[in-house]
Design an enzyme around this catalytic site. Structure first.
Site, PDB file in Angstrom:
ATOM      1  N   HIS A  34       1.097  -1.585  -0.202  1.00 62.94           N
ATOM      2  CA  HIS A  34       0.076   0.073  -0.238  1.00 62.94           C
ATOM      3  C   HIS A  34       0.624   1.274   0.238  1.00 62.94           C
ATOM      4  O   HIS A  34       2.003   1.373   0.335  1.00 62.94           O
ATOM      5  CB  HIS A  34      -1.066  -0.270   1.089  1.00 62.94           C
TER       6      HIS A  34
ATOM      7  N   ASP B 245      -0.032   4.467   0.766  1.00 65.34           N
ATOM      8  CA  ASP B 245      -0.448   5.372   2.378  1.00 65.34           C
ATOM      9  C   ASP B 245      -0.088   5.163   3.505  1.00 65.34           C
ATOM     10  O   ASP B 245       0.463   3.996   3.645  1.00 65.34           O
ATOM     11  CB  ASP B 245      -2.169   5.391   2.145  1.00 65.34           C
TER      12      ASP B 245
ATOM     13  N   ASP C  70       6.565   0.975   7.901  1.00 60.22           N
ATOM     14  CA  ASP C  70       5.151   0.525   6.931  1.00 60.22           C
ATOM     15  C   ASP C  70       4.415   1.500   5.512  1.00 60.22           C
ATOM     16  O   ASP C  70       4.186   2.575   5.927  1.00 60.22           O
ATOM     17  CB  ASP C  70       3.579   0.403   8.637  1.00 60.22           C
TER      18      ASP C  70
ATOM     19  N   GLU D 173      -5.071   1.983   2.557  1.00 61.95           N
ATOM     20  CA  GLU D 173      -5.020   0.090   3.081  1.00 61.95           C
ATOM     21  C   GLU D 173      -5.567   0.869   5.054  1.00 61.95           C
ATOM     22  O   GLU D 173      -5.164  -0.098   5.859  1.00 61.95           O
ATOM     23  CB  GLU D 173      -3.373  -0.326   3.101  1.00 61.95           C
ATOM     24  N   GLU D 174      -4.766   1.877   5.395  1.00 62.73           N
ATOM     25  CA  GLU D 174      -4.718   2.692   6.334  1.00 62.73           C
ATOM     26  C   GLU D 174      -6.050   2.695   6.926  1.00 62.73           C
ATOM     27  O   GLU D 174      -6.056   2.798   8.098  1.00 62.73           O
ATOM     28  CB  GLU D 174      -3.607   3.540   6.617  1.00 62.73           C
TER      29      GLU D 174
ATOM     30  N   GLU E 203       2.444  -7.374   3.417  1.00 59.34           N
ATOM     31  CA  GLU E 203       3.159  -6.872   4.521  1.00 59.34           C
ATOM     32  C   GLU E 203       3.348  -7.657   5.269  1.00 59.34           C
ATOM     33  O   GLU E 203       2.164  -7.999   5.870  1.00 59.34           O
ATOM     34  CB  GLU E 203       2.523  -5.322   5.066  1.00 59.34           C
TER      35      GLU E 203
HETATM   36 ZN   LIG Z   1       1.037  -1.111   5.848  1.00 62.00          ZN
END
Ligand SMILES: [Zn+2]
Lengths: 93, 202
Positions: B79, B81, B112, B146-147, B174
């Site tokens: 991802h 973001d 991340d 995703e977040e 991830e």
């Molecule tokens: Zn992530």
């Protein structure tokens, strides 16, 4: 499942053994995009090649050491050929 | 030709460039990320496809064709973001990608998961430079949102014909950092399960 009934896991763990990486299979405690992939019928493994690194996602002063980052490239450069060369599976056509 | 910082591995330079793109929630600069990825695709000789799953929410797919199209593909997902920051608690600007003398790179997204997106790309770059090719097609998918739960990203993408057309057989996505020598690999995850309890007392 993370046993030899899953050929992708078998291949993934074989490459890690060859590279002398110690890996520990776990269940993720949070939700990621993998859940949508798995729901769509695509088996997925969650792996970010960061060892010797404090868990700082979403935290202040999130960082990654460049040596750990570069080793991650080496790891993918071994994993990708193995996974992308996986012979046809019985359910594939 | 890629711009190099003095004595720095070009993969690290690319990683730091990606970290400087402010794809931070709640208003991520996705356009800049997509442009950045398109440029890399061109540089690496990968096909690049964009799928707008919701207004302003583009999934970017970089593809390295395999030699046997009858086989299902390998999907490398990440991802683009990142979660917001409380800048006053940071020792360095979280979008500067400052690197200290020990080689620690500080940035929102360093773990991340902008690291993983660039590691996939750099591994592909190396394998292509070595003249390798493989039976299965490799797709690198870069998804938004995703977040915030993936509702404007992967959740919509998997329902699209463009996703079906990838013919995904297996995916990597991830994981998490590990403070020890051992790497963790996640083979499943807990489903989000919010329980609303009403207690009426006695
Ligand atoms: Zn992530």
């Amino acid at each position: 499942a993370v046993d030899d009934s899953n050929p992708w896991w078998t291949e993934f763990s074989r490459v890690c053994r060859e590279m002398n990486l110690s890996i520990k299979p776990e269940i993720f405690s949070a939700a990621t995009d993998s859940r949508f992939l798995r729901a769509a019928g695509v088996p997925a493994l969650g792996f970010s090649p960061m060892n010797r690194t404090p868990v700082l996602l979403h935290d202040h002063n999130e960082f990654l050491n460049e040596a750990v980052f570069l080793r991650g490239i080496d790891i993918y450069a071994r994993l990708l050929p193995a996974l992308a060369s996986m012979p046809a599976l019985h359910n594939e056509c | 030709r890629r711009q190099l910082s003095e004595g720095e591995h070009p993969g690290v330079t690319l990683f730091r460039q990606y970290l400087r793109i402010r794809t931070v929630q709640p208003e991520p600069k996705y356009d800049e990320a997509v442009l950045f990825l398109e440029k890399i695709a061109k540089d690496l000789g990968l096909e690049c496809q964009k799928v707008e799953v919701a207004p302003g929410r583009v999934v970017t797919i970089l593809t390295w064709q395999g030699t046997d199209p009858s086989l299902r593909s390998l999907v490398l997902n990440s991802h683009t973001d990142v979660v917001p920051v409380f800048e006053e608690h940071w020792n360095h600007d979280p979008f500067e990608a400052f690197k200290d003398t020990q080689g620690n790179i500080y940035a929102r997204g360093a773990q991340d998961m902008k690291c993983v997106g660039i590691q996939y790309l750099e591994a592909v770059r190396r394998l292509k430079a070595e003249g390798k090719c493989f039976p299965r097609t490799i797709h690198l998918t870069f998804v938004p949102d995703e977040e915030t739960g993936g509702h404007q990203g992967m959740e919509l993408f998997v329902k699209r014909p463009e996703f079906q057309a990838l013919r995904a057989g297996f995916a990597l996505d991830e994981g998490l950092a590990s403070p020890t020598e051992t790497f963790t690999v996640f083979y499943s995850e807990r489903s989000p399960w919010w329980l609303h309890v009403t207690s009426s007392g006695n």
